[in-house]
Design a protein around this motif. Sequence first.
Motif, PDB file in Angstrom:
ATOM      1  N   ILE A  34      41.335  35.625  31.236  1.00  0.00           N
ATOM      2  CA  ILE A  34      40.276  36.174  31.174  1.00  0.00           C
ATOM      3  C   ILE A  34      39.891  35.942  29.547  1.00  0.00           C
ATOM      4  CG2 ILE A  34      40.236  37.603  32.890  1.00  0.00           C
ATOM      5  CD1 ILE A  34      40.949  39.894  30.756  1.00  0.00           C
ATOM      6  N   ASP A  35      38.444  35.651  29.273  1.00  0.00           N
ATOM      7  CA  ASP A  35      38.009  35.588  27.725  1.00  0.00           C
ATOM      8  C   ASP A  35      38.595  36.997  27.050  1.00  0.00           C
ATOM      9  OD1 ASP A  35      36.305  35.815  25.511  1.00  0.00           O
ATOM     10  OD2 ASP A  35      35.652  34.026  26.425  1.00  0.00           O
ATOM     11  N   LYS A  36      39.111  36.584  25.955  1.00  0.00           N
ATOM     12  CA  LYS A  36      39.726  37.540  25.120  1.00  0.00           C
ATOM     13  C   LYS A  36      38.561  38.597  24.557  1.00  0.00           C
ATOM     14  CE  LYS A  36      43.941  35.035  23.795  1.00  0.00           C
ATOM     15  NZ  LYS A  36      44.598  34.653  22.852  1.00  0.00           N
ATOM     16  N   SER A  37      37.297  38.434  24.728  1.00  0.00           N
ATOM     17  CA  SER A  37      36.305  39.294  24.437  1.00  0.00           C
ATOM     18  C   SER A  37      36.042  40.336  25.359  1.00  0.00           C
ATOM     19  CB  SER A  37      35.055  38.579  24.075  1.00  0.00           C
ATOM     20  OG  SER A  37      34.444  37.776  25.395  1.00  0.00           O
ATOM     21  N   TYR A  38      36.698  40.221  26.735  1.00  0.00           N
ATOM     22  CA  TYR A  38      36.302  41.098  27.817  1.00  0.00           C
ATOM     23  C   TYR A  38      37.129  42.478  27.541  1.00  0.00           C
ATOM     24  CZ  TYR A  38      34.782  37.147  30.590  1.00  0.00           C
ATOM     25  OH  TYR A  38      34.005  36.118  30.842  1.00  0.00           O
ATOM     26  N   ILE A  39      38.263  42.259  27.152  1.00  0.00           N
ATOM     27  CA  ILE A  39      38.908  43.651  27.206  1.00  0.00           C
ATOM     28  C   ILE A  39      39.889  43.666  26.015  1.00  0.00           C
ATOM     29  CG2 ILE A  39      41.044  44.942  28.288  1.00  0.00           C
ATOM     30  CD1 ILE A  39      39.974  43.624  30.661  1.00  0.00           C
ATOM     31  N   HIS A  40      39.800  44.700  25.302  1.00  0.00           N
ATOM     32  CA  HIS A  40      40.940  44.770  23.869  1.00  0.00           C
ATOM     33  C   HIS A  40      41.281  46.399  23.842  1.00  0.00           C
ATOM     34  CE1 HIS A  40      42.379  44.236  20.110  1.00  0.00           C
ATOM     35  NE2 HIS A  40      41.680  45.201  19.745  1.00  0.00           N
ATOM     36  N   ASN A  41      42.684  46.311  23.761  1.00  0.00           N
ATOM     37  CA  ASN A  41      43.261  47.634  23.782  1.00  0.00           C
ATOM     38  C   ASN A  41      43.033  48.756  24.798  1.00  0.00           C
ATOM     39  OD1 ASN A  41      45.250  49.341  22.510  1.00  0.00           O
ATOM     40  ND2 ASN A  41      43.626  50.621  21.372  1.00  0.00           N
ATOM     41  N   GLY A  42      42.744  47.967  26.197  1.00  0.00           N
ATOM     42  CA  GLY A  42      42.573  48.630  27.100  1.00  0.00           C
ATOM     43  C   GLY A  42      41.069  49.101  27.386  1.00  0.00           C
ATOM     44  N   TYR A  43      40.105  48.836  26.539  1.00  0.00           N
ATOM     45  CA  TYR A  43      38.635  49.335  26.377  1.00  0.00           C
ATOM     46  C   TYR A  43      38.169  47.936  27.084  1.00  0.00           C
ATOM     47  CZ  TYR A  43      39.400  53.501  23.844  1.00  0.00           C
ATOM     48  OH  TYR A  43      40.076  54.820  23.575  1.00  0.00           O
ATOM     49  N   ILE A  44      37.075  47.956  28.046  1.00  0.00           N
ATOM     50  CA  ILE A  44      36.335  46.802  28.464  1.00  0.00           C
ATOM     51  C   ILE A  44      35.278  46.685  27.518  1.00  0.00           C
ATOM     52  CG2 ILE A  44      34.816  46.202  30.307  1.00  0.00           C
ATOM     53  CD1 ILE A  44      36.538  47.821  32.482  1.00  0.00           C
ATOM     54  N   HIS A  45      34.954  45.599  27.154  1.00  0.00           N
ATOM     55  CA  HIS A  45      34.041  45.263  25.959  1.00  0.00           C
ATOM     56  C   HIS A  45      32.777  44.428  26.606  1.00  0.00           C
ATOM     57  CE1 HIS A  45      35.687  47.163  22.505  1.00  0.00           C
ATOM     58  NE2 HIS A  45      36.871  46.604  22.789  1.00  0.00           N
ATOM     59  N   ASN A  46      33.013  43.862  27.686  1.00  0.00           N
ATOM     60  CA  ASN A  46      31.973  42.948  28.426  1.00  0.00           C
ATOM     61  C   ASN A  46      32.116  43.254  30.080  1.00  0.00           C
ATOM     62  OD1 ASN A  46      30.459  40.826  29.740  1.00  0.00           O
ATOM     63  ND2 ASN A  46      31.230  39.397  28.024  1.00  0.00           N
ATOM     64  N   LYS A  47      31.549  44.483  30.340  1.00  0.00           N
ATOM     65  CA  LYS A  47      31.652  44.744  31.860  1.00  0.00           C
ATOM     66  C   LYS A  47      31.079  43.843  32.609  1.00  0.00           C
ATOM     67  CE  LYS A  47      30.103  48.911  30.719  1.00  0.00           C
ATOM     68  NZ  LYS A  47      29.509  50.595  30.870  1.00  0.00           N
ATOM     69  N   ILE A  48      29.882  43.330  32.295  1.00  0.00           N
ATOM     70  CA  ILE A  48      29.064  42.429  33.038  1.00  0.00           C
ATOM     71  C   ILE A  48      29.997  41.259  33.416  1.00  0.00           C
ATOM     72  CG2 ILE A  48      27.259  40.739  33.287  1.00  0.00           C
ATOM     73  CD1 ILE A  48      25.730  42.737  31.652  1.00  0.00           C
ATOM     74  N   ASP A  49      30.489  40.433  32.484  1.00  0.00           N
ATOM     75  CA  ASP A  49      31.287  39.203  32.660  1.00  0.00           C
ATOM     76  C   ASP A  49      32.681  39.636  33.591  1.00  0.00           C
ATOM     77  OD1 ASP A  49      29.239  37.475  31.783  1.00  0.00           O
ATOM     78  OD2 ASP A  49      30.233  37.266  30.009  1.00  0.00           O
ATOM     79  N   LEU A  50      33.329  40.717  33.313  1.00  0.00           N
ATOM     80  CA  LEU A  50      34.470  41.099  33.879  1.00  0.00           C
ATOM     81  C   LEU A  50      34.096  41.383  35.366  1.00  0.00           C
ATOM     82  CD1 LEU A  50      37.328  41.830  33.783  1.00  0.00           C
ATOM     83  CD2 LEU A  50      36.871  43.961  33.060  1.00  0.00           C
ATOM     84  N   THR A  51      32.938  42.195  35.705  1.00  0.00           N
ATOM     85  CA  THR A  51      32.735  42.209  36.873  1.00  0.00           C
ATOM     86  C   THR A  51      32.303  40.990  37.679  1.00  0.00           C
ATOM     87  OG1 THR A  51      31.770  44.505  36.352  1.00  0.00           O
ATOM     88  CG2 THR A  51      31.071  43.585  38.506  1.00  0.00           C
ATOM     89  N   LEU A  52      31.672  40.111  37.182  1.00  0.00           N
ATOM     90  CA  LEU A  52      31.338  38.706  37.820  1.00  0.00           C
ATOM     91  C   LEU A  52      32.931  37.974  38.188  1.00  0.00           C
ATOM     92  CD1 LEU A  52      28.326  37.561  35.716  1.00  0.00           C
ATOM     93  CD2 LEU A  52      28.369  38.517  38.142  1.00  0.00           C
ATOM     94  N   LEU A  53      33.713  37.989  37.078  1.00  0.00           N
ATOM     95  CA  LEU A  53      35.009  37.411  37.203  1.00  0.00           C
ATOM     96  C   LEU A  53      35.646  38.131  38.587  1.00  0.00           C
ATOM     97  CD1 LEU A  53      37.241  35.611  36.557  1.00  0.00           C
ATOM     98  CD2 LEU A  53      38.027  37.340  34.906  1.00  0.00           C
ATOM     99  N   LEU A  54      35.841  39.299  38.425  1.00  0.00           N
ATOM    100  CA  LEU A  54      36.449  40.289  39.356  1.00  0.00           C
ATOM    101  C   LEU A  54      35.878  39.850  40.907  1.00  0.00           C
ATOM    102  CD1 LEU A  54      37.420  43.432  37.642  1.00  0.00           C
ATOM    103  CD2 LEU A  54      39.055  41.609  38.539  1.00  0.00           C
ATOM    104  N   THR A  55      34.635  39.944  40.940  1.00  0.00           N
ATOM    105  CA  THR A  55      33.887  39.611  42.189  1.00  0.00           C
ATOM    106  C   THR A  55      34.108  38.505  42.635  1.00  0.00           C
ATOM    107  OG1 THR A  55      31.875  41.028  41.443  1.00  0.00           O
ATOM    108  CG2 THR A  55      31.595  39.510  43.328  1.00  0.00           C
ATOM    109  N   ASP A  56      34.236  37.310  41.991  1.00  0.00           N
ATOM    110  CA  ASP A  56      34.764  35.895  42.359  1.00  0.00           C
ATOM    111  C   ASP A  56      35.963  35.950  43.073  1.00  0.00           C
ATOM    112  OD1 ASP A  56      32.044  34.862  41.749  1.00  0.00           O
ATOM    113  OD2 ASP A  56      32.879  34.140  39.614  1.00  0.00           O
ATOM    114  N   ILE A  57      36.855  36.740  42.407  1.00  0.00           N
ATOM    115  CA  ILE A  57      38.455  36.628  42.757  1.00  0.00           C
ATOM    116  C   ILE A  57      38.213  37.671  44.057  1.00  0.00           C
ATOM    117  CG2 ILE A  57      40.656  38.203  42.380  1.00  0.00           C
ATOM    118  CD1 ILE A  57      40.086  37.319  39.451  1.00  0.00           C
ATOM    119  N   VAL A  58      37.676  38.655  44.402  1.00  0.00           N
ATOM    120  CA  VAL A  58      37.505  39.341  45.489  1.00  0.00           C
ATOM    121  C   VAL A  58      37.270  38.348  46.646  1.00  0.00           C
ATOM    122  CG1 VAL A  58      36.141  41.146  46.699  1.00  0.00           C
ATOM    123  CG2 VAL A  58      37.211  41.487  44.514  1.00  0.00           C
TER     124      VAL A  58
END
Length: 350
Positions: A34-58
Amino acid sequence: MPVSIDICDSCIKVIEGEQQGSKIKINKAFIKEIDKSYIHNGYIHNKIDLTLLLTDIVNEYGLKNKDCFISFNSTDTVYKEITLPKTKYSNLDKLIKNSIQELFGDAINLVMDYEVCNEIKEDDKIFYKILIYGVPLKIVEDYKNVISNCGLVPKSLDIKRNAIYKISNNSINGEDIKDDINLFIDITGNDMMLSLMSKKIVLYKRDVDISEDIKREEIFLQGNSQEVNKEDEYELLEEIAISDIKKDDDITFLDDQDHHQEEAIFISPILLRVYEEVHKITQFSMSLNNGDIQKIYLYGDREDLDEIADYISNNTNTSSEKIKEIANIKSNVDIDISKFFIAIGNLLRK
């Protein structure tokens, strides 16, 4: 089958599987960067793109509507170990909630949970050792929203160290370790997580950012390349000074041939950093009444974990090895146990 997702800053590790009695059955296992801008120290910083990525995986792996267990790590998670007299669980729950109130106050920005780790006997009385931990509310809410929106059903959010002690009830690399003091080292991406564990209790924990060590390692590996910035190379050689390797205080003037021989024994900055952290924890462990560290186990996504384990074993008094086998696992796919260690442990339910 439910889905276990191990969240890292640089990747997500996904297992589809389940606990069946004493066995763990695995149907699918894969890693997605994943892009390193999505998550840092456990916090989600880019919820939209992370959701899209996980949706594709699902959709790609046919995981829709499956129960999902998430494991993560954050330095903002708080821990506290307490001891309470053994009692009925209905009474114990009230005692623990009172303890949480005393230790953390209202804790309105934390989601609190606890784990009864083991029983101890003192003066003919039995006590529970209990680990209380709190997760930032923002982390919990953001993961719940992302997991729900991508088509999975969020069932639990757990810290990675809980997965370690759950899976340590199974033998690792052919050894029963649940009653030993062991050091687990996770090296994934730019992070190193160290956990000294004994009978489900975290005796020592440390999270280390190794991004600078990785940069120095890259310079080290490119040492013979003409493209390397000489200023960076000289700085690296100064930091990994020969004094760290030589066993005496003499200053030796080298000719050209000897210089190349001396360069050949330079040690990777990652090896040195791991050794430094192991040394600190070993000193801490020696101060405990429980005893010394029995073994060091390495896992994560680095390809040189065997080399790191050998270096630790050869330079300390503690045996070290990469995690390669967990008992009672039945898998339909080839799987590198060291890379999926946390995701597998997170499949285990209380």
